[in-house]
Design a protein around this motif. Structure first.
Motif, PDB file in Angstrom:
ATOM      1  N   ALA A  22       0.841  -1.205   0.000  1.00  0.00           N
ATOM      2  CA  ALA A  22       0.000   0.000   0.000  1.00  0.00           C
ATOM      3  C   ALA A  22       0.873   1.251   0.000  1.00  0.00           C
ATOM      4  O   ALA A  22       0.631   2.194  -0.767  1.00  0.00           O
ATOM      5  CB  ALA A  22      -0.932   0.000   1.208  1.00  0.00           C
ATOM      6  N   LEU A  25       2.445   1.786  -3.350  1.00  0.00           N
ATOM      7  CA  LEU A  25       1.489   2.173  -4.390  1.00  0.00           C
ATOM      8  C   LEU A  25       0.726   3.452  -4.041  1.00  0.00           C
ATOM      9  O   LEU A  25      -0.181   3.849  -4.764  1.00  0.00           O
ATOM     10  CB  LEU A  25       0.504   1.029  -4.643  1.00  0.00           C
ATOM     11  CG  LEU A  25       1.112  -0.251  -5.199  1.00  0.00           C
ATOM     12  CD1 LEU A  25       0.065  -1.355  -5.259  1.00  0.00           C
ATOM     13  CD2 LEU A  25       1.731  -0.008  -6.563  1.00  0.00           C
ATOM     14  N   CYS A  27      -1.422   4.108  -1.594  1.00  0.00           N
ATOM     15  CA  CYS A  27      -2.833   3.912  -1.271  1.00  0.00           C
ATOM     16  C   CYS A  27      -2.906   3.354   0.147  1.00  0.00           C
ATOM     17  O   CYS A  27      -1.895   3.175   0.814  1.00  0.00           O
ATOM     18  CB  CYS A  27      -3.507   2.975  -2.277  1.00  0.00           C
ATOM     19  SG  CYS A  27      -2.893   1.279  -2.289  1.00  0.00           S
ATOM     20  N   VAL A  32      -5.761  -2.084  -0.630  1.00  0.00           N
ATOM     21  CA  VAL A  32      -5.068  -3.336  -0.975  1.00  0.00           C
ATOM     22  C   VAL A  32      -5.952  -4.522  -0.624  1.00  0.00           C
ATOM     23  O   VAL A  32      -6.118  -5.451  -1.423  1.00  0.00           O
ATOM     24  CB  VAL A  32      -3.697  -3.431  -0.269  1.00  0.00           C
ATOM     25  CG1 VAL A  32      -3.103  -4.820  -0.392  1.00  0.00           C
ATOM     26  CG2 VAL A  32      -2.748  -2.383  -0.825  1.00  0.00           C
ATOM     27  N   LEU A  35      -8.746  -4.805  -3.119  1.00  0.00           N
ATOM     28  CA  LEU A  35      -8.252  -5.301  -4.408  1.00  0.00           C
ATOM     29  C   LEU A  35      -8.033  -6.806  -4.360  1.00  0.00           C
ATOM     30  O   LEU A  35      -8.406  -7.528  -5.280  1.00  0.00           O
ATOM     31  CB  LEU A  35      -6.950  -4.589  -4.806  1.00  0.00           C
ATOM     32  CG  LEU A  35      -7.079  -3.132  -5.215  1.00  0.00           C
ATOM     33  CD1 LEU A  35      -5.698  -2.478  -5.288  1.00  0.00           C
ATOM     34  CD2 LEU A  35      -7.806  -3.008  -6.554  1.00  0.00           C
ATOM     35  N   LEU A  42      -9.544  -3.058 -10.362  1.00  0.00           N
ATOM     36  CA  LEU A  42      -8.125  -2.770 -10.513  1.00  0.00           C
ATOM     37  C   LEU A  42      -7.894  -2.012 -11.807  1.00  0.00           C
ATOM     38  O   LEU A  42      -8.273  -2.473 -12.882  1.00  0.00           O
ATOM     39  CB  LEU A  42      -7.335  -4.088 -10.528  1.00  0.00           C
ATOM     40  CG  LEU A  42      -5.835  -3.999 -10.632  1.00  0.00           C
ATOM     41  CD1 LEU A  42      -5.249  -3.376  -9.367  1.00  0.00           C
ATOM     42  CD2 LEU A  42      -5.244  -5.388 -10.827  1.00  0.00           C
ATOM     43  N   SER A  43      -7.265  -0.844 -11.712  1.00  0.00           N
ATOM     44  CA  SER A  43      -6.923  -0.085 -12.916  1.00  0.00           C
ATOM     45  C   SER A  43      -5.663  -0.682 -13.530  1.00  0.00           C
ATOM     46  O   SER A  43      -4.860  -1.330 -12.852  1.00  0.00           O
ATOM     47  CB  SER A  43      -6.683   1.382 -12.577  1.00  0.00           C
ATOM     48  OG  SER A  43      -5.492   1.521 -11.816  1.00  0.00           O
ATOM     49  N   THR A  45      -3.064   0.921 -14.551  1.00  0.00           N
ATOM     50  CA  THR A  45      -1.909   1.588 -13.942  1.00  0.00           C
ATOM     51  C   THR A  45      -1.550   0.953 -12.609  1.00  0.00           C
ATOM     52  O   THR A  45      -0.380   0.672 -12.335  1.00  0.00           O
ATOM     53  CB  THR A  45      -2.204   3.089 -13.746  1.00  0.00           C
ATOM     54  OG1 THR A  45      -2.547   3.658 -15.001  1.00  0.00           O
ATOM     55  CG2 THR A  45      -1.017   3.818 -13.149  1.00  0.00           C
ATOM     56  N   ARG A  46      -2.541   0.708 -11.780  1.00  0.00           N
ATOM     57  CA  ARG A  46      -2.281   0.103 -10.474  1.00  0.00           C
ATOM     58  C   ARG A  46      -1.799  -1.346 -10.644  1.00  0.00           C
ATOM     59  O   ARG A  46      -0.920  -1.797  -9.912  1.00  0.00           O
ATOM     60  CB  ARG A  46      -3.508   0.156  -9.583  1.00  0.00           C
ATOM     61  CG  ARG A  46      -3.166  -0.317  -8.180  1.00  0.00           C
ATOM     62  CD  ARG A  46      -4.151   0.111  -7.139  1.00  0.00           C
ATOM     63  NE  ARG A  46      -3.885   1.492  -6.773  1.00  0.00           N
ATOM     64  CZ  ARG A  46      -4.799   2.305  -6.271  1.00  0.00           C
ATOM     65  NH1 ARG A  46      -6.024   1.884  -6.080  1.00  0.00           N
ATOM     66  NH2 ARG A  46      -4.506   3.541  -5.948  1.00  0.00           N
ATOM     67  N   GLY A  49       1.840  -1.210 -11.609  1.00  0.00           N
ATOM     68  CA  GLY A  49       2.613  -0.826 -10.429  1.00  0.00           C
ATOM     69  C   GLY A  49       2.749  -1.967  -9.445  1.00  0.00           C
ATOM     70  O   GLY A  49       3.831  -2.219  -8.907  1.00  0.00           O
ATOM     71  N   TRP A  50       1.654  -2.668  -9.205  1.00  0.00           N
ATOM     72  CA  TRP A  50       1.653  -3.785  -8.251  1.00  0.00           C
ATOM     73  C   TRP A  50       2.644  -4.856  -8.690  1.00  0.00           C
ATOM     74  O   TRP A  50       3.494  -5.288  -7.917  1.00  0.00           O
ATOM     75  CB  TRP A  50       0.251  -4.371  -8.164  1.00  0.00           C
ATOM     76  CG  TRP A  50       0.066  -5.433  -7.119  1.00  0.00           C
ATOM     77  CD1 TRP A  50       0.655  -6.668  -7.086  1.00  0.00           C
ATOM     78  CD2 TRP A  50      -0.768  -5.355  -5.973  1.00  0.00           C
ATOM     79  NE1 TRP A  50       0.229  -7.364  -5.999  1.00  0.00           N
ATOM     80  CE2 TRP A  50      -0.657  -6.588  -5.298  1.00  0.00           C
ATOM     81  CE3 TRP A  50      -1.623  -4.381  -5.468  1.00  0.00           C
ATOM     82  CZ2 TRP A  50      -1.359  -6.863  -4.129  1.00  0.00           C
ATOM     83  CZ3 TRP A  50      -2.319  -4.665  -4.309  1.00  0.00           C
ATOM     84  CH2 TRP A  50      -2.180  -5.882  -3.650  1.00  0.00           C
ATOM     85  N   LYS A  53       6.251  -3.726  -8.417  1.00  0.00           N
ATOM     86  CA  LYS A  53       6.734  -3.723  -7.026  1.00  0.00           C
ATOM     87  C   LYS A  53       6.955  -5.149  -6.517  1.00  0.00           C
ATOM     88  O   LYS A  53       7.820  -5.385  -5.679  1.00  0.00           O
ATOM     89  CB  LYS A  53       5.745  -3.006  -6.089  1.00  0.00           C
ATOM     90  CG  LYS A  53       5.509  -1.547  -6.432  1.00  0.00           C
ATOM     91  CD  LYS A  53       6.768  -0.733  -6.333  1.00  0.00           C
ATOM     92  CE  LYS A  53       6.470   0.719  -6.655  1.00  0.00           C
ATOM     93  NZ  LYS A  53       7.647   1.505  -6.891  1.00  0.00           N
TER      94      LYS A  53
END
Length: 127
Positions: A22, A25, A27, A32, A35, A42-43, A45-46, A49-50, A53
């Motif tokens: 979190a 990201l 957020c 999290v 999601l 879930l976008s 972009t996210r 990123g997820w 990471k």
């Protein structure tokens, strides 16, 4: 699409807590949790990123090529797949690679890796 189980598996595999991912990201832990339970959409972009990471760029590649998250879960955590991904990652000194690097690695190896390439391409063609 349901990404929850894929998100949770990649987070746990990367030894990240919900709080840690979190934070990375930008957020809340609650986001999290939602999601991972598919209570929140879930976008793209996210998602990128997820998986970045969690050091699973291979999943970004699979996702970008239209492979369903449920299908990704079926192969992305198998020992033979993870062993090959580790071998490919070690090919690059910094541990990351592009699709072009993957192709160079495959060309540099014997029939075993040509068979692996076919395996990966077969996985990508599954829709």
């Amino acid at each position: 699409m349901h990404f929850g189980s894929l998100l949770k598996k990649t987070r746990i595999e990367a030894n990240l807590t919900q709080e840690e991912i979190a934070e990375q990201l930008f957020c809340s832990r609650s986001v999290v949790s939602k999601l991972e339970s598919d209570s929140l959409s879930l976008s793209t972009t996210r998602a990128i990123g997820w998986f970045d990471k969690a050091n699973r760029r291979d999943i970004i590649f699979a996702f970008a090529n239209g492979i369903n998250p449920e299908d990704i879960v079926k192969f992305a955590f198998k020992k033979d797949y993870l062993d090959k991904m580790n071998e490919i990652s070690q090919f690059k000194s910094n541990g990351s690679f592009t699709v072009e690097d993957l192709e160079q690695f495959i060309v540099a190896k014997s029939d075993e890796l040509r068979q692996w390439r076919k395996y990966l391409l077969d996985l990508i063609s599954v829709r």
